[in-house]
Design a protein around this motif. Structure first.
Motif, PDB file in Angstrom:
ATOM      1  N   UNK A 352       5.637 -37.606  90.953  1.00 11.27           N
ATOM      2  CA  UNK A 352       6.526 -36.817  91.801  1.00 11.27           C
ATOM      3  C   UNK A 352       6.488 -37.319  93.235  1.00 11.27           C
ATOM      4  N   UNK A 353       5.324 -37.809  93.661  1.00 10.00           N
ATOM      5  CA  UNK A 353       5.193 -38.328  95.027  1.00 10.00           C
ATOM      6  C   UNK A 353       6.105 -39.534  95.251  1.00 10.00           C
ATOM      7  N   UNK A 354       6.332 -40.311  94.174  1.00 10.78           N
ATOM      8  CA  UNK A 354       7.223 -41.470  94.262  1.00 10.78           C
ATOM      9  C   UNK A 354       8.638 -41.113  93.821  1.00 10.78           C
ATOM     10  N   UNK A 355       8.968 -39.836  93.770  1.00  6.11           N
ATOM     11  CA  UNK A 355      10.316 -39.330  93.476  1.00  6.11           C
ATOM     12  C   UNK A 355      10.821 -39.744  92.094  1.00  6.11           C
ATOM     13  N   UNK A 356       9.910 -39.967  91.162  1.00  4.91           N
ATOM     14  CA  UNK A 356      10.318 -40.345  89.812  1.00  4.91           C
ATOM     15  C   UNK A 356      10.688 -41.803  89.652  1.00  4.91           C
ATOM     16  N   UNK A 357      10.499 -42.613  90.702  1.00  4.22           N
ATOM     17  CA  UNK A 357      10.780 -44.049  90.599  1.00  4.22           C
ATOM     18  C   UNK A 357       9.609 -44.772  89.937  1.00  4.22           C
ATOM     19  N   UNK A 358       9.928 -45.841  89.237  1.00  2.00           N
ATOM     20  CA  UNK A 358       8.919 -46.560  88.458  1.00  2.00           C
ATOM     21  C   UNK A 358       7.903 -47.225  89.371  1.00  2.00           C
ATOM     22  N   UNK A 359       6.626 -47.099  89.002  1.00  2.00           N
ATOM     23  CA  UNK A 359       5.527 -47.826  89.621  1.00  2.00           C
ATOM     24  C   UNK A 359       4.881 -48.690  88.539  1.00  2.00           C
TER      25      UNK A 359
END
Length: 461
Positions: A352-359
């Protein structure tokens, strides 16, 4: 002097004496041609037809449609600018009516251009149809004239043209000596991938169609004696969990379901150390998977049967919070996607901290794994259906329709370059792809699709 020469000389002397005695001063003979005369008029008619076609199709006449298209494009661009200007205006309606009237006039002129373009297009289409019919007739008549070519001159000319083209192509290939491949950052030594071909393998496993979620493949860095082995993990509980890995000594054994070697990982489903989710990989005789109900990477050593873990960053999504999706559905419990490339093992996930973007994080080898380099991308996880790695580049796929999947995204882990317009499509055998991974040892994609085990070839430059 030979006998034959003597005879011909004697005949010649006798012929001269005979002519002189008859008082003849000249001789003549009648020549009768058994062949039909060459139709010169038809050839001239063909030439006239060809000249007429050329004049009708000359570029000056055909360029009218292009000019109209260019003019229409410019008017549309101007209309776009006027609309943008109208949207930016905030004058309380003082000039809005005037601007709208201008736009109304522009739309009327654009409509006139479209009508004229349609009429021109219809005229050119009719002209093209007539010219095509004339050229077909000319071609037929020329074929008929070829029967007068007793020395086969036309045929020899065509053969010479083909030979010249072959020679020119051969010379061009000899001159075009490709330089040795020089890998660029984030690319494969064999070049960039250009397409996916297949399927090359397509088989249902010995479980039939009972378990639609799972994964399979080969170990890119196998243990000694296991170079040709394959592994298979169907999620045998609720399409979410599994507690053992099944190994086969060859692809034919997997297809036939013969002699599997089962290795238990956990005592049951679900429980501690249970496999959660379908995106599993094997690398270096160890299995990497998502731990049951735990934001960690699990590593199962197939030799020692030891299980070690590496925690994911805080707030990482698990338990079906950020699965892979398409417009129609999501693939359950695909929060973690384990992937392999030439360098080793990676894990793709989000938070959630990365707004749902792939890491993506590199899983460093060792008896106890730990996460190394972590990279954030702008790819939202729910817009993709799978990810895989190839030569340090992350690729993502998406659902196009029930028959087509598309590799649409890439992220170069060395340069940081992202691209959303790859558009490498390949044919699906079934609607859904639950897991997909690239194997760098044989350059294949290993796909688990609605209980079927499938492979595709990756074709490079």
């Amino acid at each position: 002097m030979s006998l034959l020469e003597y005879m011909w000389r004697t005949v010649g002397v006798l012929f001269i004496l005979l002519m002189q005695s008859a008082g003849a001063t000249e001789c003549s003979c009648e020549l009768t041609n058994a062949e039909n005369p060459f139709p010169k008029d038809k050839l001239m008619g063909i030439e006239t037809s060809a000249v007429d076609c050329n004049q009708k199709m000359q570029s000056a006449k055909m360029s009218e449609e292009g000019a109209l298209r260019l003019g229409l494009r410019q008017r549309l661009l101007q209309l776009q600018e006027d609309m943008s200007a109208l949207e930016r205006e905030d004058d309380g309606g003082l000039y809005g009516a005037v601007s709208l009237r201008i736009i109304e006039l522009e739309l009327a002129e654009i409509l006139q251009l479209i009508n004229k373009l349609n009429r021109t297009h219809d005229t050119h289409q009719s002209l093209s149809t007539k010219v095509n019919a004339t050229m077909l007739q000319v071609q037929t008549e020329l074929k008929q004239l070829e029967k007068f070519d007793h020395m086969q001159i036309v045929q020899k000319l065509e053969e010479n043209k083909r030979l010249k083209r072959s020679v020119a192509q051969c010379q061009e290939e000899l001159r075009a000596t490709p330089p040795p491949p020089t890998p660029t950052p984030g690319s494969c030594p064999q070049g960039n991938p250009v397409r996916v071909e297949g399927p090359r393998t397509y088989t249902v496993t010995q479980y039939g169609t009972s378990y639609t979620y799972g994964s399979w493949g080969r170990d890119p860095r196998p243990a000694a004696g296991k170079e040709n082995w394959y592994w298979l993990i169907p999620l045998t509980s609720s399409n979410v969990y599994a507690n053992y890995v099944r190994q086969y000594t060859s692809l034919s054994s997997l297809i036939a379901g013969a002699g599997p070697k089962d290795v238990s990982i956990a005592s049951g489903n679900p429980t501690t150390n249970t496999i959660q989710g379908p995106n599993v990989v094997m690398y270096g005789d160890a299995l990497y998977y998502g731990c049951y109900n735990n934001p960690s990477v699990c590593r199962f050593n197939l030799t020692s049967r030891a299980i070690t873990t590496a925690p994911l960053p805080q707030d990482s999504a698990i338990n079906n919070k950020f699965p892979f999706c398409h417009l129609g559905a999501c693939y359950v419990y695909t929060d973690l996607d384990f992937i392999t490339d030439e360098s080793g093992v990676w894990v793709a996930y989000t938070s959630a901290e990365n707004y749902g973007n792939v890491m993506i994080s590199e899983v460093e080898p060792g008896d106890v794994p730990r996460l190394g380099r972590t990279i954030k991308t702008s790819l939202h996880k729910r817009t993709a259906t799978n990810t895989f790695m190839m030569c340090g580049v992350l690729y993502a796929t998406r659902y196009v329709d029930k028959d087509t999947e598309e590799i649409f995204y890439s992220f170069d882990t060395k340069s940081g370059m992202e691209s959303y317009n790859l558009s490498m499509r390949f044919k699906k055998m079934h609607t859904n792809i639950q897991s997909l991974n690239y194997n760098p040892s044989d350059h294949k994609l290993y796909v688990y699709s609605d209980a079927y085990a499938i492979t595709y070839d990756v074709i490079f430059e």
